[in-house]
Design a protein around this motif. Structure first.
Motif, short mmCIF file in Angstrom:
data_model
loop_
_atom_site.label_atom_id
_atom_site.label_comp_id
_atom_site.label_asym_id
_atom_site.label_seq_id
_atom_site.Cartn_x
_atom_site.Cartn_y
_atom_site.Cartn_z
N CYS A 195 -9.46 -5.52 3.25
CA CYS A 195 -8.95 -5.25 4.60
C CYS A 195 -10.02 -4.88 5.62
O CYS A 195 -9.70 -4.62 6.77
CB CYS A 195 -7.93 -4.13 4.54
N ASN A 196 -11.28 -4.87 5.22
CA ASN A 196 -12.34 -4.43 6.12
C ASN A 196 -12.18 -2.96 6.51
O ASN A 196 -11.69 -2.64 7.59
CB ASN A 196 -12.42 -5.29 7.39
N ILE A 197 -12.60 -2.12 5.62
CA ILE A 197 -12.61 -0.68 5.88
C ILE A 197 -13.51 -0.45 7.09
O ILE A 197 -14.54 -1.11 7.22
CB ILE A 197 -13.20 0.06 4.64
N ASN A 209 -11.51 -2.97 -4.79
CA ASN A 209 -10.79 -3.86 -3.89
C ASN A 209 -9.58 -4.41 -4.65
O ASN A 209 -9.73 -5.19 -5.58
CB ASN A 209 -11.69 -5.02 -3.44
N LYS A 227 -18.73 -0.96 -6.82
CA LYS A 227 -17.53 -1.62 -6.30
C LYS A 227 -17.03 -2.66 -7.30
O LYS A 227 -17.82 -3.39 -7.89
CB LYS A 227 -17.85 -2.28 -4.96
N ILE A 266 -15.53 2.15 -5.45
CA ILE A 266 -14.71 1.38 -4.50
C ILE A 266 -14.01 0.27 -5.29
O ILE A 266 -14.66 -0.49 -6.00
CB ILE A 266 -15.58 0.76 -3.39
N VAL A 314 -12.19 5.04 -3.75
CA VAL A 314 -11.77 4.41 -2.48
C VAL A 314 -11.12 3.07 -2.82
O VAL A 314 -11.75 2.22 -3.45
CB VAL A 314 -12.98 4.17 -1.54
N THR A 333 0.83 -1.21 0.00
CA THR A 333 0.00 0.00 0.00
C THR A 333 0.87 1.26 0.00
O THR A 333 0.52 2.25 -0.65
CB THR A 333 -0.98 0.01 1.20
N TYR A 342 -6.96 4.45 11.77
CA TYR A 342 -8.40 4.13 11.71
C TYR A 342 -9.18 4.90 12.79
O TYR A 342 -10.33 5.25 12.58
CB TYR A 342 -8.62 2.63 11.96
N TYR A 401 -17.10 2.90 5.48
CA TYR A 401 -17.60 2.06 4.38
C TYR A 401 -19.07 2.35 4.09
O TYR A 401 -19.47 2.51 2.94
CB TYR A 401 -17.39 0.59 4.73
N GLU A 458 -9.71 -0.34 -1.50
CA GLU A 458 -9.73 -1.24 -0.34
C GLU A 458 -8.64 -2.28 -0.62
O GLU A 458 -8.79 -3.08 -1.54
CB GLU A 458 -11.12 -1.89 -0.28
#
Lengths: 184, 365
Positions: free
Chosen positions: B84-86, B103, B129, B101, B78, B11, B61, B91, B80
């Motif tokens: 990673c579970n925003i 991923n 997404k 979004i 966005v 990242t 976070y 979210y 993701e």
């Protein structure tokens, strides 16, 4: 709500205002726990077909439909004919709506036919079905490792893999969710 | 964030490259592991929950609450990373806005990734997404290429490296950055091969794998440097991404692991062995097989490739009692392996630019 990994052909997803019939469900194991579920769906209102992807743990809205126990009688062209054993009423479902479920349908099997607005749109299969191996290569001598599998074509056209000891004509149990061999 | 320097490394690299490509665009990175980012970039303060460094904003976070989202609504794009579970609040707010979004998933050489690359994931909300799958082929998302190092940079870095670690420039230089592994076979094979070899070890897991072996083999120790016969082993500290990339290119062979260093090794064009992340039931072997299948197309010498793929497979087999195959074939064939890997690197640089693919896709929507 249920996890994407639990969906399979014949289930209905509600996404916004759309109802989507799952025609094919493909699970792929990713790195670590990030597995994905690829779903081929048919929009029940407009008839469009699309492929969508979800994380295996994504929660999706499942729509529970009316169901009737019916016997799969025969195939007529690309139509599958089912009969209500009590009333002898018959219903037809096209291959397009059945998706990958066609690989697990055997004549005389009794299964749940799913209805949307009183119209049949899919079937719900048992977790496993017995299928006859129509063709598989003979085992190669010496290749007897524990988990070695070979390609096989089932009587319904399903292509899967079976252990080396299986032969043409054997009846094997197949998982209807994954299409994988379970046992004999 | 699951793994400190793999996930953070990818990242951080993504952010660095987006800053270059998207001048004037505001980039915010949210993480539950700022400490790892502070290791990657010394200017990032792991104790500060929000900061602006080098053209990007870094947030923990914890800063995300309704007030924060009123001030900084979810971005138009966005990303993701690795499913990673925003944080839920962010979210849900993003889902109800007109944002895109994406991923970006884990890197894999498996064929199925092409089938889900750029496929939509229905949200049932305003936001759209999509899944974006990094990979090594034209039909995948590609790799973050970062920058191409020139031959002169590589030569200069090798000289600097030799000076810094007091290495013999004529020796074989190898790097090791892996998960836990029994390297006794490698050490024996280097002794048998006879050529002067210097191994630079990175990361706690590689270090803890080597430490007891060096004792058992009776290496002489001087600080972080161990020597015996024709072999020197050096335990190195953490180095910056760009230096690690150059190091892979300057070394004669590399052992890499996981995701980011694996991608870098592929781009380096140098001989390497990949140590895959361990999965339940030895499932990593499926990933290794897929990578071997991909590598095969770059190797004209089928016998050499056969040995390489077999070595790499066994190296990744975590079953009890499995020992590495002999490594000597690898040391004896560094040139042809390098030539094939250079071909792969050239293909990747030419056809698999993740940043371009990502931005082109986002623009097309």
């Amino acid at each position: 709500m249920k996890e994407a990994s639990e969906f399979r052909a014949g289930n209905i997803i509600k996404s916004g205002n759309d109802l989507l019939l799952v025609l094919k469900a493909e699970y792929n194991k990713g790195a670590r726990s990030a597995s994905t579920m690829k779903l081929k769906t048919k929009n029940l209102e407009v008839g469009s077909i699309a492929e969508t992807v979800y994380r295996a743990t994504d929660k999706l809205d499942e729509v529970r439909l009316d169901r009737r126990k019916m016997q799969f009688s025969y195939k007529n062209g690309d139509m599958f004919v089912f009969m209500d054993q009590a009333t002898y009423e018959t219903l037809e479902l096209s291959e397009e709506y059945l998706g990958d479920n066609v690989y697990y349908l055997k004549e005389e099997n009794v299964i749940d036919v799913l209805l949307y607005n009183e119209k049949p749109i899919s079937v719900e299969l048992p977790p496993q079905v017995d299928l006859v191996i129509e063709y598989t290569e003979p085992a190669v001598q010496g290749n007897t490792g524990g988990k070695v599998l070979k390609d096989a074509r089932m009587e319904t056209g399903l292509m899967t893999q079976v252990p080396l000891f299986c032969h043409d004509g054997d009846v094997v149990k197949i998982d209807t969710k994954t299409g994988e061999y379970v046992g004999r | 964030m699951i793994d400190n320097f793999g996930d953070a490394g990818v990242t951080y690299r993504l952010v660095r490259n987006l800053i270059i490509e998207l001048s004037g665009v505001r980039i915010r990175l949210f993480t539950n592991g700022l400490k790892a980012f502070s290791e990657l970039n010394g200017d990032i303060d792991s104790c500060s929950k929000s900061q602006s460094i080098g053209g990007a904003e870094y947030y923990s976070y914890e800063v995300i609450d309704e007030e924060f989202l009123r001030k900084y609504p979810p971005a138009e794009l966005v990303i993701e990373a690795f499913a990673c579970n925003i944080p839920q609040l962010y979210y849900q707010t993003a889902l109800n806005s007109e944002c895109l979004i994406i991923n970006i998933d884990h890197l894999s050489a498996e064929k199925w990734i092409e089938g889900i690359h750029l496929k939509e994931s229905l949200t049932g909300a305003k936001a759209k997404k999509f899944f974006f799958m990094p990979g090594f082929t034209l039909n995948s998302g590609g790799l973050i290429l970062d920058r191409i190092h020139s031959v002169s940079e590589k030569k200069q870095f090798r000289k600097d490296l030799c000076r810094f670690f007091k290495l013999d420039g004529d020796a074989l230089i190898g790097t090791v950055f892996t998960y836990e592994h029994d390297f006794s076979g490698l050490i024996s094979d280097i002794f048998t091969y006879g050529k002067k070899t210097e191994l630079i070890i990175f990361g706690e897991k590689s270090r803890s794998s080597f430490e007891p072996l060096l004792m058992n083999f009776g290496f002489d120790r001087m600080g972080n440097r161990f020597s015996k016969k024709n072999m020197t082993v050096i335990f190195a500290g953490f180095i910056l991404q760009e230096n690690y990339d150059l190091l892979l290119k300057a070394a004669d062979f590399n052992f890499v692991r996981g995701e980011d260093s694996w991608a870098r090794a592929c781009l380096s064009g140098r001989p390497f062995i990949w140590h895959s992340y361990f999965q339940k039931d030895n499932y990593q072997l499926v990933k290794v097989k897929a990578f071997n299948d991909l590598l095969k197309s770059y190797y004209a010498d089928t016998e050499l490739f056969g040995k390489l793929s077999e070595y790499q497979t066994v190296f990744n087999d975590r079953s009890d009692g499995v020992k590495d195959l002999p490594f000597s074939f690898f040391l004896e064939n560094l040139e042809p392996i390098s030539s094939s890997n250079e071909d792969m690197s050239e293909f990747l640089f030419k056809n698999c630019n993740l940043i371009n693919n990502l931005l082109f896709f986002a623009d097309s929507l």
